[in-house]
Design a protein around this motif. Structure first.
Motif, PDB file in Angstrom:
ATOM      1  N   ASP A  74       0.830  -1.203   0.000  1.00 43.70           N
ATOM      2  CA  ASP A  74       0.000   0.000   0.000  1.00 43.70           C
ATOM      3  C   ASP A  74       0.865   1.255   0.000  1.00 43.70           C
ATOM      4  O   ASP A  74       1.715   1.430   0.869  1.00 43.70           O
ATOM      5  N   GLY A  75       0.615   2.101  -0.948  1.00 45.99           N
ATOM      6  CA  GLY A  75       1.406   3.319  -1.054  1.00 45.99           C
ATOM      7  C   GLY A  75       1.133   3.977  -2.388  1.00 45.99           C
ATOM      8  O   GLY A  75       0.190   3.614  -3.105  1.00 45.99           O
ATOM      9  N   PHE A  76       1.982   4.930  -2.719  1.00 46.75           N
ATOM     10  CA  PHE A  76       1.785   5.761  -3.905  1.00 46.75           C
ATOM     11  C   PHE A  76       1.594   4.938  -5.176  1.00 46.75           C
ATOM     12  O   PHE A  76       0.600   5.087  -5.880  1.00 46.75           O
ATOM     13  N   TRP A  77       2.537   4.076  -5.483  1.00 51.87           N
ATOM     14  CA  TRP A  77       2.482   3.387  -6.771  1.00 51.87           C
ATOM     15  C   TRP A  77       1.487   2.227  -6.774  1.00 51.87           C
ATOM     16  O   TRP A  77       0.882   1.924  -7.781  1.00 51.87           O
ATOM     17  N   ARG A  78       1.320   1.568  -5.603  1.00 52.49           N
ATOM     18  CA  ARG A  78       0.348   0.482  -5.609  1.00 52.49           C
ATOM     19  C   ARG A  78      -1.057   1.002  -5.886  1.00 52.49           C
ATOM     20  O   ARG A  78      -1.831   0.380  -6.626  1.00 52.49           O
ATOM     21  N   SER A  79      -1.376   2.150  -5.342  1.00 54.60           N
ATOM     22  CA  SER A  79      -2.730   2.660  -5.596  1.00 54.60           C
ATOM     23  C   SER A  79      -2.903   3.004  -7.081  1.00 54.60           C
ATOM     24  O   SER A  79      -3.984   2.847  -7.635  1.00 54.60           O
ATOM     25  N   ARG A  80      -1.822   3.443  -7.737  1.00 58.28           N
ATOM     26  CA  ARG A  80      -1.926   3.708  -9.170  1.00 58.28           C
ATOM     27  C   ARG A  80      -2.025   2.400  -9.957  1.00 58.28           C
ATOM     28  O   ARG A  80      -2.751   2.319 -10.949  1.00 58.28           O
ATOM     29  N   GLN A  81      -1.300   1.378  -9.514  1.00 61.41           N
ATOM     30  CA  GLN A  81      -1.428   0.078 -10.196  1.00 61.41           C
ATOM     31  C   GLN A  81      -2.848  -0.474 -10.044  1.00 61.41           C
ATOM     32  O   GLN A  81      -3.387  -1.075 -10.973  1.00 61.41           O
ATOM     33  N   GLN A  82      -3.439  -0.251  -8.866  1.00 56.16           N
ATOM     34  CA  GLN A  82      -4.811  -0.726  -8.666  1.00 56.16           C
ATOM     35  C   GLN A  82      -5.773   0.006  -9.597  1.00 56.16           C
ATOM     36  O   GLN A  82      -6.631  -0.614 -10.230  1.00 56.16           O
ATOM     37  N   SER A  83      -5.637   1.319  -9.679  1.00 54.98           N
ATOM     38  CA  SER A  83      -6.521   2.079 -10.589  1.00 54.98           C
ATOM     39  C   SER A  83      -6.296   1.661 -12.029  1.00 54.98           C
ATOM     40  O   SER A  83      -7.230   1.587 -12.835  1.00 54.98           O
ATOM     41  N   ASN A  84      -5.048   1.418 -12.356  1.00 57.98           N
ATOM     42  CA  ASN A  84      -4.719   0.968 -13.713  1.00 57.98           C
ATOM     43  C   ASN A  84      -5.452  -0.339 -14.020  1.00 57.98           C
ATOM     44  O   ASN A  84      -6.004  -0.513 -15.109  1.00 57.98           O
ATOM     45  N   LEU A 116       5.521  -1.588 -13.137  1.00 57.27           N
ATOM     46  CA  LEU A 116       6.428  -0.704 -12.405  1.00 57.27           C
ATOM     47  C   LEU A 116       7.305  -1.415 -11.380  1.00 57.27           C
ATOM     48  O   LEU A 116       8.464  -1.049 -11.186  1.00 57.27           O
ATOM     49  N   HIS A 117       6.737  -2.414 -10.714  1.00 58.72           N
ATOM     50  CA  HIS A 117       7.494  -3.108  -9.673  1.00 58.72           C
ATOM     51  C   HIS A 117       8.729  -3.808 -10.235  1.00 58.72           C
ATOM     52  O   HIS A 117       9.656  -4.098  -9.492  1.00 58.72           O
ATOM     53  N   HIS A 167      14.522   2.586  -6.827  1.00 56.47           N
ATOM     54  CA  HIS A 167      13.342   3.440  -6.708  1.00 56.47           C
ATOM     55  C   HIS A 167      12.574   3.078  -5.447  1.00 56.47           C
ATOM     56  O   HIS A 167      12.191   1.924  -5.260  1.00 56.47           O
ATOM     57  N   TYR A 168      12.344   4.086  -4.609  1.00 52.20           N
ATOM     58  CA  TYR A 168      11.789   3.825  -3.292  1.00 52.20           C
ATOM     59  C   TYR A 168      10.264   3.792  -3.327  1.00 52.20           C
ATOM     60  O   TYR A 168       9.628   4.673  -3.904  1.00 52.20           O
ATOM     61  N   ALA A 169       9.723   2.755  -2.699  1.00 55.34           N
ATOM     62  CA  ALA A 169       8.278   2.572  -2.632  1.00 55.34           C
ATOM     63  C   ALA A 169       7.995   1.526  -1.563  1.00 55.34           C
ATOM     64  O   ALA A 169       8.857   0.684  -1.279  1.00 55.34           O
ATOM     65  N   ALA A 170       6.813   1.594  -0.985  1.00 56.82           N
ATOM     66  CA  ALA A 170       6.413   0.537  -0.053  1.00 56.82           C
ATOM     67  C   ALA A 170       6.348  -0.756  -0.850  1.00 56.82           C
ATOM     68  O   ALA A 170       5.581  -0.855  -1.813  1.00 56.82           O
ATOM     69  N   ALA A 171       7.165  -1.728  -0.476  1.00 53.57           N
ATOM     70  CA  ALA A 171       7.292  -2.922  -1.315  1.00 53.57           C
ATOM     71  C   ALA A 171       7.929  -4.046  -0.519  1.00 53.57           C
ATOM     72  O   ALA A 171       8.449  -3.855   0.581  1.00 53.57           O
ATOM     73  N   LYS A 172       7.861  -5.209  -1.114  1.00 51.09           N
ATOM     74  CA  LYS A 172       8.548  -6.365  -0.554  1.00 51.09           C
ATOM     75  C   LYS A 172       9.267  -7.042  -1.711  1.00 51.09           C
ATOM     76  O   LYS A 172       8.687  -7.226  -2.786  1.00 51.09           O
ATOM     77  N   ALA A 173      10.561  -7.396  -1.486  1.00 48.91           N
ATOM     78  CA  ALA A 173      11.337  -8.015  -2.551  1.00 48.91           C
ATOM     79  C   ALA A 173      11.986  -9.286  -2.052  1.00 48.91           C
ATOM     80  O   ALA A 173      12.601  -9.307  -0.980  1.00 48.91           O
TER      81      ALA A 173
END
Lengths: 623, 623
Positions: free
Chosen positions: A29-39, A401-402, A417-423
């Protein structure tokens, strides 16, 4: 049934860095995940409807002989569908959904049916101009469409293991290798794309013929084998003016140039040929030192959708095609893989948060093709475009993006690239917590790890003047290499790293050679370029009259209520008296009277044009 | 042999002003006469050689069946030759020369021979694409070339009384009237020109069919009868987006728009239809309030050679085609005839001394097509162009300049453009002495005169803040009407009038909506726009670094030694430290250190690029 390598980590032989399997990195959950969800939830179904309305499926059905009728749209229609399908593939990998899978199945079924028995596939030439197959290489887009098919096929196979589309792509690629090459058709495509695509196909299939074909297309370019269509399209329009290894700068149609660059860098990644990388470094310096907007956007000229001359960076007529931003991100990522140098990740990041992200509305249902840097009003994102290359291009990058967040090398993990993520990587499993790009605090927790020491490399962005590092609660000094803070240690599960990037709002100014932004300032904070919009002005203020007072401080303000939640920046401004300019273009120089002081509220550029068609500018005149 | 009216004064029924016979006005030694001499002695023979080298005569010989071979050059080649021939005609009238007459005879002989038996004449379509005659109206240039033939024919007949070319033109015009019109081909030419040309042909022949044909072409325009060739050429490219009487602003290809405007204004001059003039006034306001450079140049966009949006006036990428400046002069003169309002003469004058005159080298042997407002270096006038519309267009206007100086009305004489000259009019014979544009002193002597009182109208240019008038040694007040000082009296031979226009150098600034010139100033004096060139900088100064100090005075200095004799303007400038901008496009705002003070030497813009390809700019950043 052909046997394919992968899905698995991409092994690019001349790269110091390895790309992780996409499945290994998940946005939280964060900036890019919410955009991926909308996408996924809005963008892809919207794309499906628009493709249907525009005739993309119809054209395939025509080519498959399933219906009768006329071809619809421009001759490169197929590529829009392929890009949408590539986006679907990434999305299926990210979060499988039956509704999206059904849409993809329908498309793949039509594609399989439309392919000619010899492997050829292009609905325009099959339906409208069969006699012109491979005859209009300069402007015909056949190999371009083929390339997008291959990219979709590779992504779909990697995501799902479903081989149908990959079979189509390979059959077409095999056909292409019988048509082009020495002693056969000795030319290439006016719109690069096939180069990077065939190398991707090689990476999945390990068939050397595809790599060699891509190499041939790159070698033959610039040797006067393509023909221009009209006097305004010189040979540099399609990068035909000089062989690739001799190019001195980025020229012509921006998307063509940058897709070519991606392909050439891919070829370097596979072959390690130094002349290829050297040429790309020259082009990159040329682009970033004189032909790139502050947003990372490129393309200064309408009409030819092209790069301008050095310092030709107009604001109101900036072209900055969304596809060009995407192409730049593709290229910069490959340059990052080739060099492990943070400069390329810096340009990627700038482009991602600004030039790219402005291409889509906050709701993901409207898309810009052209992205101006200044609007006098009246500009809004359309739902779709007659030439609809950009919307599905946004979709495919957004869904993928991930892939771009981090890489590994022999020594360890590089986080770009910084984002809430798990790798999950061969070295360790990491969790990253951050509200980037709104705050510069990045917390990393090591969950599992190898017991041997390994390097964690954290990019220190070029915009950041002060970074601090805390490991397990203890401040440590920064050991910087190629723009990355390097931490080498024997990691243990539960170890924590907190990187804090000071995110100070800044006023930037432009090189004095750039005419359009002379005596102006732009506001940035972290990776975000800000703009001012008419919607944030008081009722009596015309946005374009506002000047900024650079002597006053900039104030950061979180606005969860605004534009889906953004951090705004407030500045002090003045409004000079402009009444004497009614219908006049020029008059004797005099000092304008200041009418009043105003608050300037700046929002992230990517969020502009979501509140109606008011004026907008990034560069604000200095008071 | 057909009988024609004229040569004689042009009778335009709806005009308050009448054009004088060209023979009635003669330029005497001074600024423009020296340019007309160079045009005759260098320009026209140079043009002849270039036309010969480029294949213009060759194409006519092909069409005439006198030689075998292939057509050379673009499909509008004939028009270049016609414009050159029109220039020759004006020159023969001005100062007959056997060498020039011989060149003209050769051309006319070929033209007569090339004309098809049905009257059609276009060497491209006769030689290369006979099957496409009248089939490519949008981009084919057939009627455009026909128009230039007619204009050349009218000029040649008026100048010499020689009717051969006029016969060819009328035969072609008659053919055209059988091809176009209601129930026949219901369309017009993508490149306007035929409209103004057929009205000129009507003025000489008084054949109503020509006027009606021109009216038809104007009426049918904007009714979707033309087809675009490529997506970047929208219907506004050729003013096909809306019927002429409904147009709101100038759009698209600038030369096409302004030739159309000239034709529409001609139609008003003949018919007096108010809707025509109203539309032209709207377009004129749109152009001058938002789409015209300080030089009078127009055309903001390369590629489509087009007007931009309002305030889209970039400097480095200004298009300002020389032909567009010429077209603007043609249109503004017709608007002046239609209204007797000095605003149109003001724009004519600005355009003449700046945008137009910069199109040709001081020696008249090199010509600009595109006229930038800022050059970073490397730009010079070529000898000729692959698309050679501009050089012979310069030649024809230069040779005809004396036509435009003054007009008559029922009440008297209007003097619009000041130059050393002698004019014979029905009211009086006047001699004008002046060194304009270098000094604003204009002395008029009445040589012969009617005994009845009549009005002498002298334009007070918009640039002039203070004008004084002395009649027979006695200062008198100014009686201004529509921008003209009106003197009504019973004149006597030997009467003298001295008009003094204060010619103060000025710093101008641009409308804040024009991005490219924000916080810059331009130097003007009288009708001349000045520029600064690298050639006038000291060895250590890079021109583009120089900023102007607007608090210091501007100094006027006559430089008979420089650029054929010009008046320069000196200003105070500073050079800031720019070393920190190496290879950087953007960086945090800070005050640049001033390295040193410099002298800024400005020269007239028209004289730029006569000393090598150094940098140039009109708009100088303010310190």
């Amino acid at each position: 049934m052909t046997e394919f390598c992968g899905p698995g980590p991409i092994d690019v032989s001349a790269s110091p860095l390895a790309v992780l399997k996409a499945q290994s990195v998940v946005l939280r959950d964060g900036f890019w995940r919410s955009r991926q969800q909308s996408n996924a939830e809005v963008g892809l179904p919207h794309g499906y409807r628009m493709l249907e309305q525009s005739g993309n499926f119809h054209n395939l059905a025509l080519a498959a002989g399933r219906i009768q009728g006329s071809y619809k749209g421009p001759l490169f229609m197929d590529s829009d569908l392929y890009k949408w399908l590539e986006a679907v593939a990434f999305e299926l990998q990210r979060e499988p959904r039956a509704s999206i899978l059904a849409m993809a199945d329908q498309a793949i079924d039509l594609i399989v049916a439309a392919q000619a028995s010899d492997g050829y596939l292009n609905t325009y030439y099959q339906v409208v101009e069969p006699h012109n197959r491979w005859k209009r290489l300069g402007f015909g887009h056949e190999l371009y469409c083929a390339g997008h098919l291959m990219q979709a096929a590779v992504a779909y196979f990697r995501a799902t293991g479903d081989q149908r589309l990959l079979d189509v792509a390979c059959k077409f690629a095999d056909h292409i290798t019988t048509v082009f090459g020495p002693g056969r058709l000795e030319t290439c495509c006016g719109h690069p794309e096939i180069e990077t695509a065939m190398i991707e196909l090689f990476r999945v299939t390990r068939r050397k013929a595809y790599l060699e074909m891509a190499g041939y297309f790159i070698d033959v370019r610039g040797r006067r084998t393509l023909v221009s269509e009209h006097w305004i399209f010189g040979s540099d329009y399609y990068q035909g003016q000089v062989p690739v290894r001799e190019a001195r700068g980025v020229v012509g149609h921006a998307v063509r140039q940058l897709y070519l660059c991606a392909g050439v860098t891919d070829l370097f990644l596979e072959t390690g040929e130094a002349a290829l990388l050297e040429s790309q470094q020259r082009l990159w310096t040329d682009m970033t030192a004189g032909k790139m907007y502050l947003t990372g956007g490129v393309g200064s000229r309408h009409g030819t959708e092209a790069f301008g001359d050095e310092y030709e960076l107009p604001t109101d007529t900036a072209y900055c095609e969304t596809c060009a931003a995407i192409a730049s991100i593709f290229w910069n990522f490959r340059m990052l893989l080739a060099t492990a140098d943070s400069r390329f990740a810096d340009v990627m990041e700038t482009t991602l948060y600004n030039a790219f992200l402005a291409g889509v509305s906050l709701r993901h249902d409207r898309y810009f093709y052209v992205n101006p840097i200044l609007s006098r009003g009246g500009i809004q994102r359309p739902e779709w475009h007659g030439c609809a290359c950009c919307p599905p291009n946004v979709m495919r990058l957004m869904a993928a993006l991930h892939h771009y967040l981090c890489t590994t090398s022999g020594a360890g993990i590089q986080w770009h690239h910084y984002a809430a993520a798990k790798a999950q990587t061969p070295f360790a499993t990491l969790q990253m917590d951050t509200t980037y790009p709104w705050r510069g605090d990045i917390a990393i927790t090591i969950e599992h790890t190898q017991s041997n020491p390994w390097e964690l490399s954290l990019r220190i962005p070029a915009w950041c003047g002060r970074a601090t590092l805390v490991i397990n609660g203890q401040a440590v000094g920064l050991n910087i290499r190629s723009g990355y803070a390097i931490i080498t240690r024997a990691w243990k599960p539960g170890d924590t790293v907190v990187l804090t990037l000071a995110m100070i709002p800044q006023l930037l100014t432009g090189n004095p050679n750039v005419e359009s932004i002379h005596h102006c300032a732009a506001i940035t904070r972290g990776p975000l370029v800000y703009c001012v919009e008419q919607a944030d002005c008081d009722g009596q203020t015309r946005l374009l009259d506002v000047q900024i007072d650079s002597s006053k401080p900039l104030e950061v303000q979180d606005r969860p209520d605004l534009l889906g939640g953004v951090t705004t920046i407030r500045a002090a401004g003045v409004v000079p008296d402009r009444t004497d300019w009614q219908n006049r273009l020029y008059q004797p120089l005099k000092q304008a009277n200041i009418l009043r002081a105003v608050n300037v509220v700046a929002i992230p550029y990517f969020a502009w044009a979501n509140r109606g068609p008011g004026a907008m500018r990034i560069w604000i005149p200095l008071a």
